[in-house]
Design an enzyme around this catalytic site. Structure first.
Site, PDB file in Angstrom:
ATOM      1  CB  CYS A  58      -1.166   0.044   1.145  1.00  0.00           C
ATOM      2  SG  CYS A  58      -1.866  -1.517   1.775  1.00  0.00           S
ATOM      3  N   GLY A 195      -8.831  -8.985   3.156  1.00  0.00           N
ATOM      4  CA  GLY A 195      -7.136  -9.935   2.446  1.00  0.00           C
ATOM      5  C   GLY A 195      -6.237  -8.887   4.262  1.00  0.00           C
TER       6      GLY A 195
END
Length: 416
Positions: A58, A195
């Site tokens: 991310c 996730g």
């Protein structure tokens, strides 16, 4: 014999971009899913790159590897993502040799994480290395470096309190919900995506909100059912997403899709809605904010929420850095030895050849020549000579490349 030495014209680079200069939208352009990572490694192999590791999370997309020029690695990222070279030049970084080594240590130990002390990245590095190794793209240098970083990460985690307290994006998102949504235990919460971040957020929601109205939706339903079973939650089909969005008061989106999965077209709202997008690339189209009553919060904002826990963590940075320096010093010592070992071995072979020739000559010339004693004495002399050279090359003040070149020139040897 395999030659694990790095050719002199190759350099070790770390190239990439992170949350420090690239916002979520730009990071999304350069993000690499599993298929893209494999494609990138295959391209690197075809380009003749001998060792390479790629991570994409991310907060960052990075490559560590050997190349003549960093553009070879930058091109790999751009060719396999939606990012461009122009965009990379504005926000990307390039570290070379020792700086690249330093960077991997800081990243792998959580000192470079968006939330200080977040050790999630080390598991990504481990997985990435295993992937590279399976494709024949991990040389001895890379393996030793990754293992050193893993060792530093473990020691920092156990010997310091830099990761103490609950501070993560998933925890920060729950704290935001608790502070901004009244009567949260009776609100309808929808979690879309299960996730790693989604699972952690879900567990924190259950723990801190005491809410029994949490619904899970995932493209792969069995993954949602597995998580729901542990936490006693509701699971709905992906096809029911638009209906569940209408019912929800809070939506947490944590999917791994490459394009937005939620936009204003599928929102038919009759009440205010808080949406937290914890995905990179962003999975919620910003056009949802055009609808009255919708509040959209992205993970970058949540990551900026600092508290007392984070301030306490900063106190442990010096201790963490001391551990890094200790392990890094061991790695650099190994690296130096590995660099000059072939030259020392070639020197020893050369001296042994001179010895053999001279002993043969003297044995024919001297009648009572004691070859056994001469062999012992000669070997001791050769060992002392090569040890002196090795100690010189190990010295911190020695210019290793120049010294190796001088030794090879004087003794007319070529390290293999």
């Amino acid at each position: 014999m395999e030659n694990n030495n790095v050719p002199k014209h190759l350099y070790f680079y770390s190239v990439g971009l992170s949350y420090k200069k690239a916002d979520a939208e730009v990071r999304g352009q350069f993000s690499l899913d599993a298929v893209a990572k494999t494609r990138l490694l295959e391209q690197a192999k075809n380009d003749g790159i001998e060792s390479l590791l790629v991570t994409s999370t991310c907060n960052r997309t990075e490559i560590y590897g050997f190349a003549e020029h960093p553009f070879q690695l930058i091109k790999l990222i751009c060719d396999n993502s939606n990012g461009s070279v122009d965009a990379f030049q504005k926000v990307g970084f390039v570290y070379k040799n020792q700086e690249a080594i330093n960077h991997m240590f800081r990243v792998g130990t959580g000192l470079d994480s968006q939330i200080l002390g977040d050790f999630e990245i080390i598991s990504q590095i481990k997985t990435s290395f295993t992937h590279s190794k399976s494709m024949g793209l991990a040389n001895a240098f890379m393996e030793r470096l990754v293992n050193a970083v893993i060792q530093a990460s473990k020691r920092i985690k156990t010997e310091t309190e830099i990761s103490s307290g609950a501070t993560s994006v998933s925890f920060a998102s729950v704290q935001y919900i608790l502070k901004n949504v009244e009567d949260i235990s009776n609100k309808n919460i929808l979690l879309f995506g299960t996730g790693k971040i989604g699972r952690n957020t879900c567990e924190n929601l259950v723990k801190h909100t005491k809410n029994e109205h949490i619904t899970l939706i995932n493209r792969t339903k069995d993954k949602a059912e597995k998580l729901a079973g542990k936490l006693n939650l509701i699971v709905k089909d992906y096809s029911e997403l638009h209906l569940e969005l209408q019912k929800a008061d809070v939506v947490v989106v944590a999917t791994g899709a490459q394009n937005p999965t939620v936009d204003k077209a599928i929102l038919n709202l009759k009440k205010p809605l808080l949406i937290l997008d914890l995905s990179i690339p962003k999975n919620v189209n910003e056009n949802v904010e055009e609808l009255e009553g919708v509040t959209l919060i992205h993970m970058d904002y949540l990551s900026q929420l600092t508290d007392e826990t984070l301030e306490n963590r900063k106190l442990h940075i010096p201790a963490a850095e001391a551990i890094i320096e200790e392990i890094k010093e061991e790695f650099v010592t190994w690296m130096k030895g590995r660099k000059f070992a072939p030259t020392i071995n070639a020197l020893k072979e050369k001296l042994n050849a001179i010895k053999a020739s001279e002993l043969d000559f003297q044995s024919k010339k001297i009648a009572d020549f004691n070859e056994e004693q001469a062999e012992i004495i000669s070997n001791r002399i050769i060992q002392k000579i090569t040890t002196h050279f090795a100690n010189h090359l190990k010295d911190d003040d020695t210019m290793v490349d120049e010294s190796i070149e001088w030794i090879e020139k004087v003794f007319k040897i070529k390290a293999s």
